[in-house]
Design a protein around this motif. Structure first.
Motif, short mmCIF file in Angstrom:
data_model
loop_
_atom_site.label_atom_id
_atom_site.label_comp_id
_atom_site.label_asym_id
_atom_site.label_seq_id
_atom_site.Cartn_x
_atom_site.Cartn_y
_atom_site.Cartn_z
N LEU A 147 0.83 -1.20 0.00
CA LEU A 147 0.00 0.00 0.00
C LEU A 147 0.87 1.26 0.00
O LEU A 147 0.60 2.23 -0.72
CB LEU A 147 -0.92 -0.02 1.22
CG LEU A 147 -1.83 1.19 1.41
CD1 LEU A 147 -2.80 1.32 0.25
CD2 LEU A 147 -2.58 1.08 2.75
N LYS A 148 1.91 1.23 0.79
CA LYS A 148 2.83 2.37 0.84
C LYS A 148 3.48 2.60 -0.53
O LYS A 148 3.59 3.73 -1.00
CB LYS A 148 3.90 2.11 1.90
CG LYS A 148 4.85 3.27 2.13
CD LYS A 148 5.81 2.96 3.26
CE LYS A 148 6.76 4.12 3.50
NZ LYS A 148 7.73 3.83 4.59
N LYS A 162 0.81 4.08 -2.93
CA LYS A 162 0.52 5.50 -2.71
C LYS A 162 1.66 6.38 -3.21
O LYS A 162 1.44 7.45 -3.79
CB LYS A 162 0.28 5.76 -1.22
CG LYS A 162 -1.06 5.21 -0.73
CD LYS A 162 -1.29 5.55 0.74
CE LYS A 162 -2.68 5.10 1.18
NZ LYS A 162 -2.92 5.39 2.61
N LYS A 163 2.89 5.91 -3.02
CA LYS A 163 4.05 6.69 -3.50
C LYS A 163 4.03 6.79 -5.02
O LYS A 163 4.24 7.88 -5.59
CB LYS A 163 5.34 6.02 -3.02
CG LYS A 163 6.59 6.76 -3.45
CD LYS A 163 7.85 6.07 -2.91
CE LYS A 163 9.10 6.83 -3.36
NZ LYS A 163 10.33 6.16 -2.87
N TYR A 177 1.44 6.47 -6.96
CA TYR A 177 0.26 7.27 -7.31
C TYR A 177 0.59 8.76 -7.28
O TYR A 177 0.28 9.51 -8.21
CB TYR A 177 -0.86 6.94 -6.33
CG TYR A 177 -2.21 7.56 -6.63
CD1 TYR A 177 -3.19 6.83 -7.30
CD2 TYR A 177 -2.50 8.86 -6.23
CE1 TYR A 177 -4.44 7.38 -7.56
CE2 TYR A 177 -3.74 9.43 -6.50
CZ TYR A 177 -4.70 8.68 -7.17
OH TYR A 177 -5.94 9.24 -7.43
N GLN A 178 1.24 9.19 -6.20
CA GLN A 178 1.58 10.60 -6.05
C GLN A 178 2.61 11.06 -7.08
O GLN A 178 2.50 12.16 -7.65
CB GLN A 178 2.11 10.85 -4.63
CG GLN A 178 1.05 10.68 -3.56
CD GLN A 178 1.63 10.67 -2.16
OE1 GLN A 178 2.85 10.69 -1.98
NE2 GLN A 178 0.76 10.63 -1.16
N THR A 220 -3.54 5.70 -12.01
CA THR A 220 -4.01 4.32 -11.84
C THR A 220 -3.69 3.50 -13.09
O THR A 220 -3.05 3.98 -14.02
CB THR A 220 -5.52 4.30 -11.57
OG1 THR A 220 -6.20 5.01 -12.62
CG2 THR A 220 -5.83 4.97 -10.23
N ALA A 235 -2.46 1.46 -8.08
CA ALA A 235 -1.66 2.52 -8.68
C ALA A 235 -1.11 2.00 -10.01
O ALA A 235 -1.26 0.83 -10.36
CB ALA A 235 -0.51 2.90 -7.74
N ILE A 281 -4.07 0.55 -3.59
CA ILE A 281 -4.23 1.89 -3.00
C ILE A 281 -5.48 1.97 -2.12
O ILE A 281 -5.80 3.04 -1.60
CB ILE A 281 -4.27 2.98 -4.09
CG1 ILE A 281 -5.34 2.65 -5.14
CG2 ILE A 281 -2.91 3.17 -4.74
CD1 ILE A 281 -5.51 3.75 -6.19
N GLN A 316 -7.70 1.16 1.31
CA GLN A 316 -7.30 1.17 2.71
C GLN A 316 -7.19 -0.25 3.30
O GLN A 316 -7.81 -1.20 2.84
CB GLN A 316 -8.30 1.99 3.54
CG GLN A 316 -8.28 3.47 3.19
CD GLN A 316 -6.90 4.07 3.38
OE1 GLN A 316 -6.22 3.83 4.38
NE2 GLN A 316 -6.46 4.86 2.39
#
Length: 641
Positions: free
Chosen positions: A10-11, A14-15, A17-18, A28, A70, A76, A78
């Motif tokens: 997940l981490k 998110k990285k 994705y950003q 995505t 992502a 991504i 929760q």
């Protein structure tokens, strides 16, 4: 364990994705339905179970699950979601048992899009699995003129012989070159052992290439691998250890970087006359006090080859011009089998400058230059792009234009024969320049093109059949042939009457190159801020090309040739200027335009008044193959018989 892995994934998701958002990219997964060709513009082809390279799985078939991941396929959603729970269970299952069920996917343009099994792909990508089994359906688009489409069709043709989906190229023709580079005929099917051996070699190369930073270059790993095995040989690379491959990759890095440049060749159209401060030339091998030992490597002997004889005269000219500064050695009758041995011998005997005088030796020259970075190696070839060597050639088409003008003036029946050896880049420009020169003087001039390297060709018989009164033969006579059939000659019965000959003064060419070294100017030809190969392409303006007229030529024609020579030497006139027609139609329709050097170098068409065609490889004698593979014209012009 599964929950912990999910948090890490997940981490990472998110990285990614950003980072994609910051770059203005879709954060995505790609969706195949969004990029599919319209209905009727493609068809589906089932491939069955395929080992899919994990890095080539880039998205989903439909939009449904694309927003759960992502762009790198990491989750991504929760941690407390149902999705996270299923992902974690799959992760645990993979660690304990391994995920064996194949996914369902579509392949389009050699990228894969998942229909069933997105979470399995995500888990296996997290654990850095190399390949994932999948039941694959290929989406085959209609043929177009788009470059990527052409490459894809070449890939599909290759895939039928070798079901390899993990290598890709950015240039057309590369899959056929790979087939040849591994020792296969165009239609040979790979065995299971071939496929396993190739996978092992490519995997070792690509791992080291990526570790070195290959991902930052503008080429694919496949592009680099093809260049690598072309240079060193596929079988030789198979035998090398991983450390040896790693070392060769590092040494060859500038060759890889050059592959990604749009404008690969830095043409030097005239010698560097730039004045440098005195201190800038007081460098190793940069002053007149430095002793140069130069090797010349010939593919034939001076006694049997006009090409080799011309270079041998250049070598002797150097010894006379620099009796105290230069010593030379030469190797003759060098072949593809012993060129590397001769190059190494030249290095071992202390040569610090080596000229290889045929395009067939370019790969061996690059290989030797990489292994011996303190030795300057130059290859006589045109339109050849390599970073570790420099290449050189003459603009002989300037002289051939004048020769054509002479033939046009002297051919009473408007017919002339032009004899050429190999269909190489540069030679095509020579033929067309001759034809244009003839037509300028005589609008009805017809040039019958004959190839001495073509199988079953009787040049003398062809000359009789055409009834031509003027012939353009070999550029010069050689010692072991007491023949007058050279240059432009007029046929008086069975006897030739020489009118003129083109002169390529290799001695002056070599002299000016040597002076760039002695005067410390060598390094100034290389702009380190640009990744380009260097090719010296000098002509009449540099004094290395000329035309010698005989006493048999009328005085008025001589004066015309001198006038044309002056305009070309001063660069006031380009033989390839104005409206130009090929055998198949108009090439240039702007009367104020001249062809660029690149257009002249890569010419693959014949002028409208040329009667003949550019032969294919299979039409030529066996000895033509090495040089044709290196510098032969890839396309063939239409026949005008």
């Amino acid at each position: 364990m599964g929950r912990e892995d999910y948090n890490k994934a997940l981490k990472a998701g998110k990285k990614d994705y950003q980072m994609r958002l910051l770059r203005g990219e879709k954060p995505t997964l790609e969706v195949l339905d969004d990029i599919m060709p319209p209905k009727g513009a493609y068809y589906e082809q089932p491939l069955g179970i395929v080992q899919i390279p994990a890095e080539q799985i880039v998205g989903t078939k439909t939009v449904g699950r694309s927003n759960s991941f992502a762009g790198n396929f990491m989750p991504i959603l929760q941690e407390g979601s149902e999705f996270a729970s299923k992902w974690s269970n799959l992760s645990t299952s993979h660690v304990e048992e391994g995920i064996r069920d194949p996914i369902k996917a579509y392949e389009y343009m050699n990228k894969f899009y998942v229909e069933e099994g997105n979470k399995r792909v995500s888990v296996m990508k997290y654990f850095e699995v190399v390949s994932i089994p999948g039941n694959v359906v290929r989406i085959v688009p209609k043929r177009t003129e788009d470059k990527e489409n052409k490459i894809y069709y070449e890939f599909m043709s290759f895939y039928q012989k070798a079901p390899i989906n993990y290598i890709w190229f950015s240039q057309e023709g590369s899959f056929a070159k790979l087939q040849e580079a591994v020792g296969k005929g165009p239609d040979d099917v790979w065995t299971e052992e071939d496929l396993l051996d190739f996978s092992a070699v490519y995997t070792r190369f690509s791992a080291e290439y990526k570790a070195k930073g290959g991902g930052k270059l503008k080429i694919t790993p496949g592009d680099a691998f093809l260049a690598f095995i072309t240079l060193y040989g596929y079988e030789a690379i198979e035998e090398k250890t991983t450390n040896e491959i790693k070392e060769l990759i590092a040494k060859s890095w500038e060759e890889f970087a050059l592959l990604g440049e749009d404008k690969e060749i830095d043409l030097k159209m005239k010698p560097n006359e730039e004045k440098k401060p005195l201190l800038s030339i007081l460098l190793p091998l940069g002053s007149a006090k430095s002793k140069l030992k130069i090797a010349f490597i010939y593919g034939k002997t001076p006694g049997t080859s006009a090409w080799t004889y011309a270079h041998e005269l250049g070598r002797l000219y150097l010894e006379q011009t620099f009796p105290d500064e230069v010593t030379t050695v030469y190797y003759e009758n060098v072949t593809q089998e012993n060129i590397e041995e001769r190059l190494q011998d030249a290095v071992n005997t202390g040569c610090n400058l080596i000229f290889t005088t045929t395009p067939a030796f370019v790969q061996a020259s690059v290989k030797a230059a990489i292994a011996n970075p303190d030795v300057r190696i130059m290859n006589c070839s045109l339109n050849t792009s390599h970073r570790y060597i420099r290449t050189y050639y003459t603009r002989m088409h300037e002289a051939k234009f004048l020769m054509g003008a002479i033939a046009g003036a002297m051919a009473e029946n408007n017919r002339m024969v032009y004899i050429e050896d190999y269909p190489l880049y540069g030679n095509i420009a020579n033929i067309n320049a001759f034809a244009l020169g003839a037509k300028m003087i005589n609008p009805r001039a017809e040039v019958y093109l004959e190839w001495s390297s073509k199988k079953g060709t009787d040049i003398d018989e062809r000359i009789r059949e055409t009834g031509a009164s003027c012939v353009s033969g070999k550029d010069m006579v050689i010692p072991e042939e007491a023949s007058r059939f050279f240059g432009i000659y007029h046929m008086d019965g069975d006897s030739p009457r020489n009118l003129a000959m083109p002169l390529c003064h290799w001695g002056k060419f070599y002299e000016r190159l040597i002076r760039t070294i002695m005067e410390g100017k060598w390094k100034y030809d290389d702009d380190s801020s640009k990744m380009k190969a260097i090719n010296y392409w000098w002509g009449m303006s540099a004094g290395v090309i000329d035309v010698i007229c005989s006493k048999n030529l009328p005085i008025g024609t001589k004066r015309l040739i001198e006038l044309l020579k002056t305009t070309i030497s001063s660069e006031a006139f380009n033989p390839f200027s104005g409206i130009l027609y090929s055998q198949t139609g108009i090439v240039v329709d702007d009367p104020g335009r001249s062809l660029s050097p690149e257009e002249i170098m890569t010419m693959d068409w014949l002028a409208e008044n040329v009667i003949g065609s550019i032969p294919k490889m299979e039409e030529l004698k066996e000895q033509a193959e090495p040089v044709i593979k290196q510098q032969g014209v890839k396309n063939t012009a239409a026949t005008n018989e």
